[in-house]
Design a protein around this motif. Structure first.
Motif, PDB file in Angstrom:
ATOM      1  N   ASN A   1       0.736  -0.616  -0.061  1.00 53.59           N
ATOM      2  CA  ASN A   1      -0.146  -0.062   0.618  1.00 53.59           C
ATOM      3  C   ASN A   1       0.622   0.979   0.435  1.00 53.59           C
ATOM      4  OD1 ASN A   1      -2.235   2.276   0.023  1.00 53.59           O
ATOM      5  ND2 ASN A   1      -2.952   0.716   1.683  1.00 53.59           N
ATOM      6  N   PRO A   2       0.865   1.600  -1.495  1.00 52.20           N
ATOM      7  CA  PRO A   2       1.970   2.266  -1.324  1.00 52.20           C
ATOM      8  C   PRO A   2       2.297   3.981  -1.610  1.00 52.20           C
ATOM      9  CG  PRO A   2       2.144   2.020  -3.346  1.00 52.20           C
ATOM     10  CD  PRO A   2       1.142   0.642  -2.356  1.00 52.20           C
ATOM     11  N   VAL A   3       0.452   4.068  -0.854  1.00 49.87           N
ATOM     12  CA  VAL A   3      -0.125   5.427  -1.304  1.00 49.87           C
ATOM     13  C   VAL A   3      -0.788   5.488   0.575  1.00 49.87           C
ATOM     14  CG1 VAL A   3      -3.050   6.536  -1.229  1.00 49.87           C
ATOM     15  CG2 VAL A   3      -1.450   5.392  -3.325  1.00 49.87           C
ATOM     16  N   PHE A   4      -0.419   4.350   1.427  1.00 53.62           N
ATOM     17  CA  PHE A   4      -1.022   4.758   2.548  1.00 53.62           C
ATOM     18  C   PHE A   4       0.808   5.301   3.315  1.00 53.62           C
ATOM     19  CE2 PHE A   4      -0.014   2.732   7.098  1.00 53.62           C
ATOM     20  CZ  PHE A   4      -1.383   3.570   7.595  1.00 53.62           C
ATOM     21  N   ASP A   5       1.439   4.623   3.283  1.00 58.80           N
ATOM     22  CA  ASP A   5       2.703   4.817   3.214  1.00 58.80           C
ATOM     23  C   ASP A   5       3.531   6.047   3.197  1.00 58.80           C
ATOM     24  OD1 ASP A   5       5.773   3.547   3.936  1.00 58.80           O
ATOM     25  OD2 ASP A   5       5.844   3.939   1.993  1.00 58.80           O
ATOM     26  N   ALA A   6       2.935   6.697   1.564  1.00 54.84           N
ATOM     27  CA  ALA A   6       3.130   7.949   1.777  1.00 54.84           C
ATOM     28  C   ALA A   6       2.762   9.330   1.926  1.00 54.84           C
ATOM     29  CB  ALA A   6       3.318   7.897  -0.216  1.00 54.84           C
ATOM     30  N   LYS A   7       1.272   8.550   2.591  1.00 52.08           N
ATOM     31  CA  LYS A   7       1.097   9.701   3.576  1.00 52.08           C
ATOM     32  C   LYS A   7       1.086  10.013   4.654  1.00 52.08           C
ATOM     33  CE  LYS A   7      -4.310  10.337   4.481  1.00 52.08           C
ATOM     34  NZ  LYS A   7      -5.674   9.814   5.082  1.00 52.08           N
ATOM     35  N   VAL A   8       1.305   9.333   5.229  1.00 53.31           N
ATOM     36  CA  VAL A   8       2.002   9.100   6.519  1.00 53.31           C
ATOM     37  C   VAL A   8       3.026   9.184   7.068  1.00 53.31           C
ATOM     38  CG1 VAL A   8       2.176   7.972   8.538  1.00 53.31           C
ATOM     39  CG2 VAL A   8       0.216   7.300   6.760  1.00 53.31           C
ATOM     40  N   ASN A   9       4.444   8.624   6.056  1.00 50.85           N
ATOM     41  CA  ASN A   9       5.845   9.047   5.975  1.00 50.85           C
ATOM     42  C   ASN A   9       5.908  10.333   5.501  1.00 50.85           C
ATOM     43  OD1 ASN A   9       5.619   6.780   7.907  1.00 50.85           O
ATOM     44  ND2 ASN A   9       7.302   5.967   5.855  1.00 50.85           N
ATOM     45  N   VAL A  10       5.530  11.123   4.254  1.00 49.36           N
ATOM     46  CA  VAL A  10       5.462  12.130   3.876  1.00 49.36           C
ATOM     47  C   VAL A  10       5.087  13.446   3.833  1.00 49.36           C
ATOM     48  CG1 VAL A  10       6.288  13.548   1.451  1.00 49.36           C
ATOM     49  CG2 VAL A  10       6.611  10.418   2.084  1.00 49.36           C
ATOM     50  N   LEU A  11       3.436  13.009   3.660  1.00 49.50           N
ATOM     51  CA  LEU A  11       2.380  14.165   4.605  1.00 49.50           C
ATOM     52  C   LEU A  11       2.403  14.220   5.152  1.00 49.50           C
ATOM     53  CD1 LEU A  11      -0.512  13.334   1.698  1.00 49.50           C
ATOM     54  CD2 LEU A  11       1.757  14.992   1.591  1.00 49.50           C
ATOM     55  N   GLY A  12       2.383  13.107   6.004  1.00 46.34           N
ATOM     56  CA  GLY A  12       1.881  13.653   7.347  1.00 46.34           C
ATOM     57  C   GLY A  12       3.161  14.349   8.252  1.00 46.34           C
ATOM     58  N   THR A  13       5.145  13.916   7.692  1.00 46.77           N
ATOM     59  CA  THR A  13       5.453  15.492   7.821  1.00 46.77           C
ATOM     60  C   THR A  13       5.555  15.924   7.349  1.00 46.77           C
ATOM     61  OG1 THR A  13       7.151  13.601   7.890  1.00 46.77           O
ATOM     62  CG2 THR A  13       8.266  15.247   7.890  1.00 46.77           C
ATOM     63  N   VAL A  14       4.902  16.906   6.278  1.00 53.01           N
ATOM     64  CA  VAL A  14       4.829  17.750   5.796  1.00 53.01           C
ATOM     65  C   VAL A  14       4.189  19.314   6.888  1.00 53.01           C
ATOM     66  CG1 VAL A  14       4.128  19.472   3.891  1.00 53.01           C
ATOM     67  CG2 VAL A  14       5.771  17.318   3.509  1.00 53.01           C
TER      68      VAL A  14
ATOM     69  N   PRO B   1      11.593  13.375   2.899  1.00 50.50           N
ATOM     70  CA  PRO B   1      11.249  14.203   4.005  1.00 50.50           C
ATOM     71  C   PRO B   1      12.356  15.227   4.516  1.00 50.50           C
ATOM     72  CG  PRO B   1       9.833  12.413   4.982  1.00 50.50           C
ATOM     73  CD  PRO B   1      11.219  11.368   3.932  1.00 50.50           C
ATOM     74  N   GLU B   2      13.646  13.777   4.258  1.00 49.87           N
ATOM     75  CA  GLU B   2      14.702  14.955   4.762  1.00 49.87           C
ATOM     76  C   GLU B   2      15.121  16.112   3.498  1.00 49.87           C
ATOM     77  OE1 GLU B   2      18.052  11.945   3.745  1.00 49.87           O
ATOM     78  OE2 GLU B   2      17.257  11.010   6.083  1.00 49.87           O
ATOM     79  N   HIS B   3      14.990  16.252   2.191  1.00 49.08           N
ATOM     80  CA  HIS B   3      14.726  17.310   1.464  1.00 49.08           C
ATOM     81  C   HIS B   3      13.737  18.625   2.647  1.00 49.08           C
ATOM     82  CE1 HIS B   3      16.600  15.139  -1.101  1.00 49.08           C
ATOM     83  NE2 HIS B   3      16.345  14.009  -1.906  1.00 49.08           N
ATOM     84  N   TYR B   4      12.283  18.094   3.327  1.00 45.00           N
ATOM     85  CA  TYR B   4      11.229  18.666   2.904  1.00 45.00           C
ATOM     86  C   TYR B   4      12.391  19.682   4.383  1.00 45.00           C
ATOM     87  CZ  TYR B   4       7.741  17.304   0.144  1.00 45.00           C
ATOM     88  OH  TYR B   4       6.547  17.922  -0.839  1.00 45.00           O
ATOM     89  N   PHE B   5      12.756  18.943   5.343  1.00 49.83           N
ATOM     90  CA  PHE B   5      13.869  20.114   6.220  1.00 49.83           C
ATOM     91  C   PHE B   5      14.969  20.679   5.574  1.00 49.83           C
ATOM     92  CE2 PHE B   5      12.715  15.332   8.540  1.00 49.83           C
ATOM     93  CZ  PHE B   5      11.615  15.898   9.185  1.00 49.83           C
ATOM     94  N   GLU B   6      15.725  20.076   5.194  1.00 51.65           N
ATOM     95  CA  GLU B   6      16.677  21.172   4.266  1.00 51.65           C
ATOM     96  C   GLU B   6      15.834  22.371   4.222  1.00 51.65           C
ATOM     97  OE1 GLU B   6      18.553  18.730   1.672  1.00 51.65           O
ATOM     98  OE2 GLU B   6      19.007  17.507   2.859  1.00 51.65           O
ATOM     99  N   VAL B   7      14.901  22.628   3.076  1.00 49.12           N
ATOM    100  CA  VAL B   7      14.127  24.016   2.554  1.00 49.12           C
ATOM    101  C   VAL B   7      13.744  24.272   3.564  1.00 49.12           C
ATOM    102  CG1 VAL B   7      12.310  24.213   0.509  1.00 49.12           C
ATOM    103  CG2 VAL B   7      13.640  22.274   0.178  1.00 49.12           C
ATOM    104  N   TYR B   8      12.637  23.778   4.744  1.00 49.15           N
ATOM    105  CA  TYR B   8      11.985  24.156   5.838  1.00 49.15           C
ATOM    106  C   TYR B   8      13.358  25.396   6.285  1.00 49.15           C
ATOM    107  CZ  TYR B   8       7.337  23.471   5.601  1.00 49.15           C
ATOM    108  OH  TYR B   8       5.966  23.131   5.031  1.00 49.15           O
TER     109      TYR B   8
END
Length: 309
Positions: free
Chosen positions: A84-97, A147-154
């Motif tokens: 379930n890659p959609v759920f995985d991305a929702k939690v780990n990527v969108l949840g982190t953003v 998310p590592e890229h998001y931390f850098e840009v934030y």
């Protein structure tokens, strides 16, 4: 100082919360209890049952105004990420953003993020240092790295400081042996019942097993050190799965022979991380040997199951 810990009712997160409270921090836990457990919640912490993907997450930040965030909440099941890659991305990527947006809006000073050795994929050399090529072989590896890229840009845009901790194979007290539990908790569960552990492949594959209390200490140190750095958290020592079973048999005073079965697709043969940067930047190094960590963990599970060997 107030620290908000996502996943603070979980295996690693609950140890971080305990250590923070021991060191005089005020702690707020955000956990949806999908894998975390109520009994792991430190009574001195403020607890919110909340998912990191929820739109109203920022209300907790507005109310509590944390100085720091330690982000442990995640979808951690590699197989589930493939199913379930959609759920995985929702939690780990969108949840982190979503979490980062709350940090930005509420003036959080710094966030410490639990990343994973899974971002490296099949190693091109050993030990794997932080400069190793990023080549994940699962969606979980991708969703922990993105998310590592998001931390850098934030950080560049808003001045939000961060430290990214890439964990090796974390084991110890409170780890769940069900589902995608770590190999050590699964083996302990079986061996305490007198059952033979199951090894996928020939058992010569190696991993870097780091004790959960050492990982908690790394998070504590990262609050004040290692700004805007990526740091491996590991022992820097490879241990074969065969050697692991041998050590566990010795500690438990058993002689359970493993059952060998077909290797799993996509499993990496050898992996261990270079931890020199952690010593240099965080002034952190593991205090527990594998045998010490295993003894403490096995004693915990024996008490939990009220088993006397």
């Amino acid at each position: 100082m107030k620290v908000l810990v996502t996943g603070g009712a979980g295996f690693i997160g609950s140890h971080i919360v305990d250590l923070l409270i021991e060191n005089g921090y005020e702690v707020v836990i955000v956990d949806n209890l999908s894998t975390g457990k109520k009994e792991f919640i430190n009574k001195k912490a403020i607890f919110y049952k909340k998912d990191i993907t929820d739109e109203d997450l920022c209300e907790i930040f507005e109310k509590e105004k944390p100085d720091y965030v330690i982000h442990q909440a995640a979808q951690i099941d590699v197989q589930k990420s493939i199913d379930n890659p959609v759920f995985d991305a929702k939690v780990n990527v969108l949840g982190t953003v979503n979490l980062l947006e709350c940090c930005r809006k509420s003036g959080v000073k710094k966030i410490v993020y639990a990343s994973s050795a899974a971002v490296y994929g099949n190693p091109e050399y050993l030990p794997i240092d932080e400069g190793h090529k990023i080549n994940p072989i699962s969606y979980y590896g991708i969703s922990k790295h993105t998310p590592e890229h998001y931390f850098e840009v934030y950080s560049q845009l808003y001045g939000l400081k961060y430290t990214i901790l890439r964990y090796a194979n974390v084991y110890g007290i409170r780890q769940d042996s069900k589902g995608e539990g770590g190999v050590i908790s699964i083996f302990i569960d079986k061996m305490l019942k007198g059952e033979r552990p199951i090894i996928f492949g020939d058992g010569n594959q190696t991993r870097d097993f780091v004790y959960v209390k050492d990982v908690a200490k790394a998070n504590l140190l990262a609050l004040e050190r290692g700004d805007n750095e990526i740091v491996n958290i590991s022992t820097g020592k490879p241990t074969s799965i065969n050697a692991l079973v041998e050590m566990m048999n010795k500690i438990m005073n058993t002689s359970l022979e493993p059952i060998y079965t077909e290797p799993r697709k996509g499993d990496i043969m050898h992996s261990y991380l270079d931890n020199k940067k952690a010593l240099e930047i965080l002034r952190w190094e593991p205090k527990y040997s594998l045998e010490e960590g295993l003894r403490e963990t096995i004693e915990y599970y024996k008490r939990e199951r009220q088993i006397t060997l």
